[in-house]
Motif scaffolding. Structure first.
Motif, PDB file in Angstrom:
ATOM      1  N   GLU A   1       0.675  -1.115  -0.084  1.00 54.33           N
ATOM      2  CA  GLU A   1      -0.059   0.060  -0.019  1.00 54.33           C
ATOM      3  C   GLU A   1       0.874   1.058  -0.203  1.00 54.33           C
ATOM      4  O   GLU A   1       0.370   2.023  -0.500  1.00 54.33           O
ATOM      5  N   PHE A   2       1.981   1.268   0.528  1.00 58.41           N
ATOM      6  CA  PHE A   2       2.909   2.495   0.456  1.00 58.41           C
ATOM      7  C   PHE A   2       3.182   2.748  -0.778  1.00 58.41           C
ATOM      8  O   PHE A   2       3.466   3.838  -1.148  1.00 58.41           O
TER       9      PHE A   2
ATOM     10  N   MET B   1       0.375   4.388  -2.777  1.00 58.89           N
ATOM     11  CA  MET B   1       0.189   5.765  -2.531  1.00 58.89           C
ATOM     12  C   MET B   1       1.199   6.654  -2.897  1.00 58.89           C
ATOM     13  O   MET B   1       1.017   7.689  -3.426  1.00 58.89           O
TER      14      MET B   1
ATOM     15  N   VAL C   1       0.738   7.132  -6.608  1.00 57.50           N
ATOM     16  CA  VAL C   1      -0.519   8.141  -6.771  1.00 57.50           C
ATOM     17  C   VAL C   1      -0.065   9.598  -6.640  1.00 57.50           C
ATOM     18  O   VAL C   1       0.087  10.505  -7.309  1.00 57.50           O
ATOM     19  N   VAL C   2       0.813   9.780  -5.445  1.00 60.10           N
ATOM     20  CA  VAL C   2       1.298  11.128  -5.008  1.00 60.10           C
ATOM     21  C   VAL C   2       2.401  11.549  -6.132  1.00 60.10           C
ATOM     22  O   VAL C   2       2.021  12.614  -6.701  1.00 60.10           O
TER      23      VAL C   2
ATOM     24  N   VAL D   1       0.608  10.155 -10.401  1.00 61.74           N
ATOM     25  CA  VAL D   1      -0.704  10.904 -10.698  1.00 61.74           C
ATOM     26  C   VAL D   1      -0.699  12.395 -10.255  1.00 61.74           C
ATOM     27  O   VAL D   1      -1.383  13.449 -10.957  1.00 61.74           O
ATOM     28  N   GLY D   2      -0.164  12.734  -8.922  1.00 63.00           N
ATOM     29  CA  GLY D   2      -0.594  13.979  -8.376  1.00 63.00           C
ATOM     30  C   GLY D   2       0.614  14.993  -8.995  1.00 63.00           C
ATOM     31  O   GLY D   2       0.479  16.179  -8.792  1.00 63.00           O
TER      32      GLY D   2
ATOM     33  N   VAL E   1       0.504  15.819 -13.694  1.00 65.98           N
ATOM     34  CA  VAL E   1       0.042  16.971 -13.968  1.00 65.98           C
ATOM     35  C   VAL E   1       1.013  18.120 -14.950  1.00 65.98           C
ATOM     36  O   VAL E   1       0.399  18.876 -15.839  1.00 65.98           O
TER      37      VAL E   1
ATOM     38  N   LEU F   1       0.196  17.005 -18.313  1.00 66.76           N
ATOM     39  CA  LEU F   1      -1.144  17.734 -18.829  1.00 66.76           C
ATOM     40  C   LEU F   1      -0.928  19.152 -19.315  1.00 66.76           C
ATOM     41  O   LEU F   1      -1.470  19.768 -20.238  1.00 66.76           O
ATOM     42  N   PHE F   2      -0.065  19.766 -18.397  1.00 62.35           N
ATOM     43  CA  PHE F   2       0.103  21.294 -18.592  1.00 62.35           C
ATOM     44  C   PHE F   2       0.919  21.189 -19.955  1.00 62.35           C
ATOM     45  O   PHE F   2       0.402  22.190 -20.682  1.00 62.35           O
TER      46      PHE F   2
ATOM     47  N   ILE G   1      -6.585   2.413   7.886  1.00 62.52           N
ATOM     48  CA  ILE G   1      -5.559   1.853   6.940  1.00 62.52           C
ATOM     49  C   ILE G   1      -4.006   2.497   7.455  1.00 62.52           C
ATOM     50  O   ILE G   1      -3.961   3.756   8.089  1.00 62.52           O
ATOM     51  N   ASN G   2      -3.062   1.852   7.438  1.00 64.78           N
ATOM     52  CA  ASN G   2      -1.828   1.944   7.933  1.00 64.78           C
ATOM     53  C   ASN G   2      -1.035   3.357   6.962  1.00 64.78           C
ATOM     54  O   ASN G   2      -0.204   3.736   7.735  1.00 64.78           O
ATOM     55  N   VAL G   3      -1.580   3.575   5.998  1.00 67.60           N
ATOM     56  CA  VAL G   3      -0.785   4.655   5.144  1.00 67.60           C
ATOM     57  C   VAL G   3      -2.023   5.894   5.220  1.00 67.60           C
ATOM     58  O   VAL G   3      -1.935   6.651   4.075  1.00 67.60           O
TER      59      VAL G   3
ATOM     60  N   LEU H   1      -1.036   9.267   4.103  1.00 65.11           N
ATOM     61  CA  LEU H   1      -0.559   9.217   2.698  1.00 65.11           C
ATOM     62  C   LEU H   1      -1.626   9.183   1.512  1.00 65.11           C
ATOM     63  O   LEU H   1      -1.428   9.808   0.601  1.00 65.11           O
ATOM     64  N   TYR H   2      -2.617   8.638   2.178  1.00 61.86           N
ATOM     65  CA  TYR H   2      -4.034   8.268   1.336  1.00 61.86           C
ATOM     66  C   TYR H   2      -4.677   9.665   1.134  1.00 61.86           C
ATOM     67  O   TYR H   2      -4.724  10.203   0.117  1.00 61.86           O
TER      68      TYR H   2
ATOM     69  N   PHE I   1      -3.019  12.576   1.545  1.00 60.41           N
ATOM     70  CA  PHE I   1      -2.143  13.488   0.530  1.00 60.41           C
ATOM     71  C   PHE I   1      -2.353  13.091  -0.990  1.00 60.41           C
ATOM     72  O   PHE I   1      -2.463  13.934  -1.673  1.00 60.41           O
ATOM     73  N   ALA I   2      -2.626  11.880  -1.267  1.00 58.66           N
ATOM     74  CA  ALA I   2      -2.534  11.322  -2.506  1.00 58.66           C
ATOM     75  C   ALA I   2      -4.064  12.099  -2.954  1.00 58.66           C
ATOM     76  O   ALA I   2      -4.081  12.563  -4.179  1.00 58.66           O
TER      77      ALA I   2
ATOM     78  N   SER J   1      -3.986  15.423  -3.648  1.00 57.26           N
ATOM     79  CA  SER J   1      -3.016  16.146  -4.708  1.00 57.26           C
ATOM     80  C   SER J   1      -3.595  15.576  -6.079  1.00 57.26           C
ATOM     81  O   SER J   1      -3.318  16.179  -6.910  1.00 57.26           O
ATOM     82  N   MET J   2      -4.669  14.686  -5.869  1.00 52.82           N
ATOM     83  CA  MET J   2      -5.429  14.319  -7.151  1.00 52.82           C
ATOM     84  C   MET J   2      -6.483  15.258  -7.434  1.00 52.82           C
ATOM     85  O   MET J   2      -7.162  15.355  -8.571  1.00 52.82           O
TER      86      MET J   2
ATOM     87  N   VAL K   1      -6.392  18.391  -8.090  1.00 51.33           N
ATOM     88  CA  VAL K   1      -5.904  19.083  -9.156  1.00 51.33           C
ATOM     89  C   VAL K   1      -6.952  18.976 -10.577  1.00 51.33           C
ATOM     90  O   VAL K   1      -6.992  19.681 -11.196  1.00 51.33           O
ATOM     91  N   TYR K   2      -7.131  17.583 -10.706  1.00 51.16           N
ATOM     92  CA  TYR K   2      -7.538  17.305 -11.953  1.00 51.16           C
ATOM     93  C   TYR K   2      -8.812  17.812 -12.248  1.00 51.16           C
ATOM     94  O   TYR K   2      -9.094  18.170 -13.258  1.00 51.16           O
TER      95      TYR K   2
ATOM     96  N   ALA L   1      -3.982  25.290 -10.598  1.00 49.54           N
ATOM     97  CA  ALA L   1      -3.145  24.067 -10.565  1.00 49.54           C
ATOM     98  C   ALA L   1      -1.733  24.454 -10.192  1.00 49.54           C
ATOM     99  O   ALA L   1      -1.404  23.985  -9.125  1.00 49.54           O
TER     100      ALA L   1
ATOM    101  N   VAL M   1      -0.293  22.908  -6.679  1.00 50.81           N
ATOM    102  CA  VAL M   1       1.032  22.093  -6.825  1.00 50.81           C
ATOM    103  C   VAL M   1       2.132  22.684  -5.914  1.00 50.81           C
ATOM    104  O   VAL M   1       2.875  21.831  -5.410  1.00 50.81           O
TER     105      VAL M   1
ATOM    106  N   GLU N   1       1.230  22.040  -2.215  1.00 50.71           N
ATOM    107  CA  GLU N   1       1.305  20.672  -1.852  1.00 50.71           C
ATOM    108  C   GLU N   1       2.624  20.100  -1.433  1.00 50.71           C
ATOM    109  O   GLU N   1       2.889  19.461  -0.318  1.00 50.71           O
TER     110      GLU N   1
ATOM    111  N   MET O   1       2.212   6.233  10.140  1.00 48.69           N
ATOM    112  CA  MET O   1       1.226   6.939   9.217  1.00 48.69           C
ATOM    113  C   MET O   1      -0.053   6.813   9.375  1.00 48.69           C
ATOM    114  O   MET O   1      -0.778   7.167   8.465  1.00 48.69           O
TER     115      MET O   1
END
Lengths: 207, 358
Positions: free
Chosen positions: A52-53, A56, A59-60, A63-64, A68, A71-72, B112-114, B117-118, B120-121, B124-125, B127-128, B150, B154, B157, B174
């Motif tokens: 899971e780490f 994440m 994604v960070v 994706v994050g 981006v 896309l820019f 959940i353990n993270v 981070l979840y 934060f993720a 950070s999404m 923005v879309y 955006a 960013v 963040e 976490m």
């Protein structure tokens, strides 16, 4: 278990379909959006693996942040994709060759894992699967910052050099641009900011 | 009892749990919007919304009805699918983030353990929704607005990430529930004040970190004084110019949900989450549901307090200029939080003191 299998097939199918759409989408922005979907479902696959780490982080970071930027760039640049597609037939053989190599490598890895077991059985476990007491973050931290600290530092140095290079290439100070210097504003006192003058009538303030 | 541990029963329980959290959250958002307008009005010596219902309490619901019955106009040449998807993504992420929020002991939908981070993720999404909405409208103004938005999100963040790392370093986990538990037993254990009396010198670092988190949260959610993308008095509505009716309402909802989320996160990371500001050994004798309500009360109080500060900043501080915003994010917050990460990590290593929760 059945639930996990359903989730796996669903996300794997979404990943593959999104990957296909990245290549086939006519609009470049749609391409990037499909790419983001592919990243996202890949993160879902990581979660299923018990990593899971990593999921994440994917994604960070991808994706994050990275997507981006994609896309820019795609939105800002007016890329003429019709002209880019013209060379399709010419580059086809090279593309096929690279694809063949990649496929061969992946098949090799998959067969090795299925016949001899994954690397996690012999090395530090990366994912907190069954039989592992370490959490994800601890396992990755141990590998990155303890076992391979010098390589990690070297990679960091390479990135630093790349960053400095990019700054050196793009930074230019235009003369005559007025900038706000906050420190100067803060340090201003009535003494330095104000001037008392006593002009004679008919004359300007300064000469 | 047997039925609830089968997959079907578990699914029903979880869905009910999610529904409960979402409904309460949406109601909270409705009244938070009302409260925001009332505070804004109070500072400006106006009355604010006072027509619909007693004291105007039902104003948000009237607005909701207005948005819902408006005609949905999709601009010509808009990318229909992306145009409609953008607000949905925004609102899904904004509400989905609440899945891991420890609102009371054991009340989080998913522990959940993270967890951090979840969050934060997911943030950070966010923005879309904005980029897609601005781009799909097929108009220059929303597009420029979305780019500004955006870039701002960013930028801030990064410093939010570093501030979160300082808290993770202190807590040694976490998991949001464990982070909250680590701050139990009195306000001096909150990470805003260094986290425990043995870590008291860290207040020099952690208090500014809390302030940085608060300010970055303002910038991250495009709140005044950082509301450049949709500066009411200068621009039209940023990325949402071409939106109306329900999609616009979804954007608005997502924005407010994000503001409440940032307030709640501030409460969890720096103000001890569901913990009372005094040692609470009396809780051991209480039944579980009462302990839950006790926790929910303090969590809600802290969240509302942070939101109140948020609203006060909105009504008092004048808007930043774009270059000042970027300067603050990159030249002030980023180096400060980086140094703080190094100092906190050094403190943890060289004092060898366990975190408050270990």
């Amino acid at each position: 278990m059945a639930l996990q299998a359903i989730a796996f097939y669903l996300m794997a199918a979404v990943t593959v379909a999104a990957g296909f759409c990245v290549v086939s989408a006519r609009n470049p922005v749609h391409s990037v959006l499909w790419l983001i979907l592919a990243f996202f479902s890949a993160a879902g696959l990581f979660v299923l693996l018990g990593a899971e780490f990593l999921a994440m982080l994917l994604v960070v970071v991808y994706v994050g942040a990275v997507a981006v930027l994609f896309l820019f760039v795609v939105m800002m640049l007016d890329v003429d994709f019709a002209s880019l597609r013209q060379g399709f037939a010419r580059y086809m053989p090279l593309g096929l060759l690279i694809a063949a190599f990649l496929t061969a490598e992946m098949v090799l890895v998959a067969t090795t894992v299925s016949s001899q077991g994954a690397a996690k059985d012999s090395l530090t476990p990366m994912a907190s699967g069954e039989g592992s007491t370490l959490s994800n973050a601890e396992a990755i931290g141990r590998v990155l910052y303890t076992d391979y600290i010098y390589f990690f530092q070297a990679a960091g140095l390479v990135l630093l050099v790349a960053m400095i290079g990019a700054i050196v290439l793009t930074l230019r100070h235009k003369p005559g641009v007025k900038r706000q210097v906050i420190m100067d504003q803060v340090l201003r006192t009535p003494k330095t900011g104000m001037k008392l003058v006593n002009p004679k009538s008919g004359e300007g303030i300064e000469g | 009892m047997e039925f609830w541990s089968t997959p079907v029963g578990w699914t029903i329980i979880t869905v009910a749990h999610i529904l409960a959290v979402t409904v309460v959250l949406l109601l909270t958002i409705a009244f938070i919007i009302y409260g925001d307008r009332k505070i804004f009005a109070g500072v400006q010596a106006r009355k604010g919304p006072n027509v619909v219902g007693p004291f105007g309490l039902l104003q948000s619901f009237a607005d909701l009805g207005k948005f819902l019955i408006k005609e949905l106009v999709i601009p010509a040449g808009a990318d229909k699918a992306v145009y409609l998807l953008a607000p949905l993504i925004s609102v899904t992420l904004a509400l989905g983030a609440w899945a891991v929020m420890p609102i009371a002991p054991g009340w989080a939908v998913s522990d959940i353990n993270v967890g951090i981070l979840y969050l934060f993720a997911v943030s950070s999404m966010g923005v879309y929704g904005i980029i897609m909405g601005g781009w799909a409208s097929n108009s220059k103004y929303p597009f420029l607005g979305s780019l500004r938005s955006a870039a701002q999100m960013v930028s801030y963040e990064v410093s939010i990430g570093f501030v979160i790392i300082t808290v993770i370093l202190l807590a040694g986990t976490m998991n949001l529930n464990q982070i909250t538990e680590a701050q139990a037993g009195g306000f001096w254990n909150w990470y805003m004040f260094g986290g425990g009396l043995q870590n008291l010198p860290l207040i020099v670092i952690m208090f500014p970190m809390g302030v940085i988190f608060f300010i970055s949260g303002l910038a991250e959610t495009n709140r005044p004084p950082f509301d450049l993308p949709e500066a009411e008095s200068e621009l039209v509505a940023g990325y949402a110019v071409e939106y109306g009716s329900t999609p616009y309402m979804l954007f608005y909802l997502a924005e407010t949900a994000n503001i409440v989320l940032m307030s709640g996160l501030m409460a969890v990371l720096f103000l001890g989450g569901w913990n009372a500001p005094w040692p609470a050994p009396y809780l051991a004798a209480w039944p579980a549901w009462l302990v839950g309500l006790h926790g929910l009360f303090f969590y809600a109080m802290k969240t509302f307090f942070v939101f109140f500060m948020n609203a006060m900043v909105r009504s008092i501080v004048p808007r930043y200029r774009y270059d000042q915003l970027m300067r603050l994010g990159w030249k002030v917050f980023l180096p400060t939080s980086l140094v703080a990460v190094a100092v906190v990590a050094g403190w943890r290593v060289y004092t060898g003191l366990p975190g408050a929760g270990q």
